[in-house]
Write a protein that holds these residues in place. Structure first.
Motif, PDB file in Angstrom:
ATOM      1  N   ALA A  59       0.851  -1.203   0.000  1.00 37.77           N
ATOM      2  CA  ALA A  59       0.000   0.000   0.000  1.00 37.77           C
ATOM      3  C   ALA A  59       0.881   1.246   0.000  1.00 37.77           C
ATOM      4  O   ALA A  59       0.607   2.235  -0.701  1.00 37.77           O
ATOM      5  CB  ALA A  59      -0.918  -0.011   1.225  1.00 37.77           C
ATOM      6  N   ARG A  60       1.944   1.197   0.756  1.00 32.96           N
ATOM      7  CA  ARG A  60       2.906   2.289   0.820  1.00 32.96           C
ATOM      8  C   ARG A  60       3.485   2.552  -0.570  1.00 32.96           C
ATOM      9  O   ARG A  60       3.595   3.689  -1.016  1.00 32.96           O
ATOM     10  CB  ARG A  60       4.005   1.852   1.794  1.00 32.96           C
ATOM     11  N   SER A  61       3.842   1.460  -1.223  1.00 32.97           N
ATOM     12  CA  SER A  61       4.431   1.541  -2.546  1.00 32.97           C
ATOM     13  C   SER A  61       3.423   2.092  -3.574  1.00 32.97           C
ATOM     14  O   SER A  61       3.736   3.005  -4.348  1.00 32.97           O
ATOM     15  CB  SER A  61       4.900   0.130  -2.918  1.00 32.97           C
ATOM     16  N   ALA A  62       2.212   1.548  -3.547  1.00 33.58           N
ATOM     17  CA  ALA A  62       1.170   2.010  -4.478  1.00 33.58           C
ATOM     18  C   ALA A  62       0.850   3.480  -4.227  1.00 33.58           C
ATOM     19  O   ALA A  62       0.545   4.228  -5.162  1.00 33.58           O
ATOM     20  CB  ALA A  62      -0.087   1.156  -4.329  1.00 33.58           C
ATOM     21  N   GLY A  63       0.951   3.900  -2.981  1.00 29.02           N
ATOM     22  CA  GLY A  63       0.725   5.304  -2.635  1.00 29.02           C
ATOM     23  C   GLY A  63       1.695   6.236  -3.336  1.00 29.02           C
ATOM     24  O   GLY A  63       1.386   7.400  -3.596  1.00 29.02           O
ATOM     25  N   HIS A  64       2.869   5.697  -3.659  1.00 27.52           N
ATOM     26  CA  HIS A  64       3.864   6.482  -4.400  1.00 27.52           C
ATOM     27  C   HIS A  64       3.716   6.294  -5.906  1.00 27.52           C
ATOM     28  O   HIS A  64       4.607   6.688  -6.663  1.00 27.52           O
ATOM     29  CB  HIS A  64       5.278   6.086  -3.966  1.00 27.52           C
ATOM     30  N   GLY A  65       2.648   5.650  -6.312  1.00 28.62           N
ATOM     31  CA  GLY A  65       2.393   5.490  -7.743  1.00 28.62           C
ATOM     32  C   GLY A  65       3.168   4.336  -8.360  1.00 28.62           C
ATOM     33  O   GLY A  65       3.313   4.270  -9.579  1.00 28.62           O
ATOM     34  N   GLN A  66       3.678   3.434  -7.521  1.00 22.08           N
ATOM     35  CA  GLN A  66       4.464   2.314  -8.045  1.00 22.08           C
ATOM     36  C   GLN A  66       3.561   1.133  -8.406  1.00 22.08           C
ATOM     37  O   GLN A  66       2.577   0.872  -7.722  1.00 22.08           O
ATOM     38  CB  GLN A  66       5.502   1.870  -7.000  1.00 22.08           C
ATOM     39  N   ARG A  67       3.943   0.439  -9.461  1.00 26.34           N
ATOM     40  CA  ARG A  67       3.165  -0.729  -9.893  1.00 26.34           C
ATOM     41  C   ARG A  67       3.518  -1.936  -9.031  1.00 26.34           C
ATOM     42  O   ARG A  67       4.690  -2.180  -8.757  1.00 26.34           O
ATOM     43  CB  ARG A  67       3.448  -1.012 -11.371  1.00 26.34           C
ATOM     44  N   CYS A  68       2.489  -2.680  -8.605  1.00 30.58           N
ATOM     45  CA  CYS A  68       2.690  -3.782  -7.660  1.00 30.58           C
ATOM     46  C   CYS A  68       2.115  -5.082  -8.215  1.00 30.58           C
ATOM     47  O   CYS A  68       1.089  -5.070  -8.883  1.00 30.58           O
ATOM     48  CB  CYS A  68       1.957  -3.508  -6.342  1.00 30.58           C
ATOM     49  N   GLY A  69       2.757  -6.175  -7.872  1.00 32.17           N
ATOM     50  CA  GLY A  69       2.244  -7.497  -8.264  1.00 32.17           C
ATOM     51  C   GLY A  69       2.192  -8.411  -7.049  1.00 32.17           C
ATOM     52  O   GLY A  69       3.116  -8.411  -6.233  1.00 32.17           O
ATOM     53  N   VAL A  70       1.112  -9.165  -6.949  1.00 33.96           N
ATOM     54  CA  VAL A  70       0.984 -10.116  -5.839  1.00 33.96           C
ATOM     55  C   VAL A  70       0.706 -11.497  -6.406  1.00 33.96           C
ATOM     56  O   VAL A  70      -0.152 -11.656  -7.276  1.00 33.96           O
ATOM     57  CB  VAL A  70      -0.196  -9.745  -4.907  1.00 33.96           C
ATOM     58  N   ILE A  71       1.446 -12.470  -5.936  1.00 37.85           N
ATOM     59  CA  ILE A  71       1.100 -13.861  -6.219  1.00 37.85           C
ATOM     60  C   ILE A  71       0.889 -14.518  -4.859  1.00 37.85           C
ATOM     61  O   ILE A  71       1.790 -14.518  -4.019  1.00 37.85           O
ATOM     62  CB  ILE A  71       2.229 -14.617  -6.971  1.00 37.85           C
ATOM     63  N   GLN A  72      -0.300 -15.041  -4.657  1.00 42.29           N
ATOM     64  CA  GLN A  72      -0.592 -15.735  -3.401  1.00 42.29           C
ATOM     65  C   GLN A  72      -0.454 -17.232  -3.598  1.00 42.29           C
ATOM     66  O   GLN A  72      -1.229 -17.844  -4.322  1.00 42.29           O
ATOM     67  CB  GLN A  72      -1.992 -15.383  -2.924  1.00 42.29           C
ATOM     68  N   PHE A  73       0.568 -17.782  -2.941  1.00 38.81           N
ATOM     69  CA  PHE A  73       0.846 -19.210  -3.088  1.00 38.81           C
ATOM     70  C   PHE A  73       0.072 -20.025  -2.053  1.00 38.81           C
ATOM     71  O   PHE A  73       0.630 -20.872  -1.363  1.00 38.81           O
ATOM     72  CB  PHE A  73       2.349 -19.477  -2.940  1.00 38.81           C
ATOM     73  N   SER A  74      -1.196 -19.722  -1.938  1.00 35.23           N
ATOM     74  CA  SER A  74      -2.023 -20.554  -1.059  1.00 35.23           C
ATOM     75  C   SER A  74      -3.385 -20.619  -1.712  1.00 35.23           C
ATOM     76  O   SER A  74      -3.771 -19.720  -2.449  1.00 35.23           O
ATOM     77  CB  SER A  74      -2.114 -19.940   0.331  1.00 35.23           C
ATOM     78  N   LYS A  75      -4.094 -21.701  -1.406  1.00 36.61           N
ATOM     79  CA  LYS A  75      -5.359 -21.930  -2.105  1.00 36.61           C
ATOM     80  C   LYS A  75      -6.377 -20.864  -1.756  1.00 36.61           C
ATOM     81  O   LYS A  75      -7.230 -20.537  -2.557  1.00 36.61           O
ATOM     82  CB  LYS A  75      -5.890 -23.315  -1.766  1.00 36.61           C
ATOM     83  N   GLY A  76      -6.254 -20.311  -0.563  1.00 35.77           N
ATOM     84  CA  GLY A  76      -7.171 -19.245  -0.185  1.00 35.77           C
ATOM     85  C   GLY A  76      -8.582 -19.770  -0.037  1.00 35.77           C
ATOM     86  O   GLY A  76      -9.337 -19.815  -1.000  1.00 35.77           O
ATOM     87  N   ARG A  77      -8.935 -20.175   1.173  1.00 36.57           N
ATOM     88  CA  ARG A  77     -10.265 -20.777   1.338  1.00 36.57           C
ATOM     89  C   ARG A  77     -11.355 -19.729   1.139  1.00 36.57           C
ATOM     90  O   ARG A  77     -12.498 -20.027   0.922  1.00 36.57           O
ATOM     91  CB  ARG A  77     -10.386 -21.469   2.691  1.00 36.57           C
ATOM     92  N   MET A  78     -10.980 -18.458   1.240  1.00 36.10           N
ATOM     93  CA  MET A  78     -11.970 -17.392   1.039  1.00 36.10           C
ATOM     94  C   MET A  78     -11.261 -16.159   0.494  1.00 36.10           C
ATOM     95  O   MET A  78     -10.035 -16.067   0.547  1.00 36.10           O
ATOM     96  CB  MET A  78     -12.642 -17.044   2.358  1.00 36.10           C
TER      97      MET A  78
END
Ligand code: ATP
Ligand code: MG
Length: 206
Positions: A59-78
């Motif tokens: 969020a800090r990074s995006a606040g500075h206008g930076q592009r962000c990528g997330v990969i969640q390596f879990s099945k994520g039950r929800m």
């Protein structure tokens, strides 16, 4: 004899002297830290606060206008609150491993397939210098369970764009990752509400 005001004055001046000395030390350290490059941050340990810290930094990074990528390596039950909050943000690309898979057919082969698909997406981001920060959430389990080999991951991390920051979370970290990391923080489990019998709640746990 010292009255209250002279005592206050001497306390204030010794505080000022301490602060001035500390500033000299800090200024020297700041002057030495001149390298400009992205860092690899590992957030590990059994305490609560690894993923939430990673997404806070994002969020800090995006606040500075930076592009962000997330990969969640879990099945994520929800769907987590952070996913719901960030997924539509124009600067944030967020992939959850196993989305699009049918998890009813639980099998190791399917898990490996999903892990490799997630890694393929991560690898792509590691070659793209438009992304200033990447979060590989819960990635450490992939190595622990043998779903991914660590060597290609180390290679891709080493060869990523110079200014790209990467945060990897997970309770236990593969040692080769620790060898190349710039910052490693251990979140220690001292107490958790769950063990006091408090039910997991949206906004705190997910
Ligand atoms: P968070 O996402 O809250 O920052 P985390 O990433 O540090 O947590 P994980 O190991 O990924 O921790 O676990 C995720 C879930 O388990 C969260 O719902 C978190 O509240 C809960 N949790 C984390 N640590 C503990 C613990 N020591 N005891 C019980 N539950 C925990
Ligand atoms: Mg986590």
């Amino acid at each position: 004899m010292t009255d209250d005001s002279t005592l206050h004055d001497s306390k204030a001046s010794s505080h000022q002297a301490r602060m001035a000395a500390r500033k000299v030390v800090m200024d020297k350290k700041i002057a030495k830290a001149t390298e400009e490059r992205g860092v690899l941050i590992l957030l590990k340990g059994n305490g609560k606060g690894k993923s939430s810290s990673a997404f806070g930094t994002m969020a800090r990074s995006a606040g500075h206008g930076q592009r962000c990528g997330v990969i969640q390596f879990s099945k994520g039950r929800m769907e987590t609150g952070e996913y719901k909050f960030f997924r539509d943000h124009p600067l944030i690309d967020w992939k959850v491993m196993g989305h699009g898979f049918t998890w009813e057919t639980q099998s190791k082969e399917r898990d490996i397939e999903a892990a490799q698909q997630a890694w393929a997406a991560a690898e792509k981001l590691l070659r793209d210098d438009r992304y200033q920060i990447l979060v590989f959430d819960e990635m450490s389990y992939m190595f622990k369970y043998g779903y991914l080999d660590v060597e290609p991951v180390i290679e891709a991390l080493k060869n990523r764009p110079k200014m790209q920051n990467v945060i990897i979370t997970g309770r236990t970290m593969a040692l080769p990752l620790q060898d190349i990391a710039d910052t490693i923080s251990v979140v220690q489990d001292e107490r958790h509400a769950f063990r006091l019998g408090v039910k997991a709640q949206p906004g705190i746990e997910f």
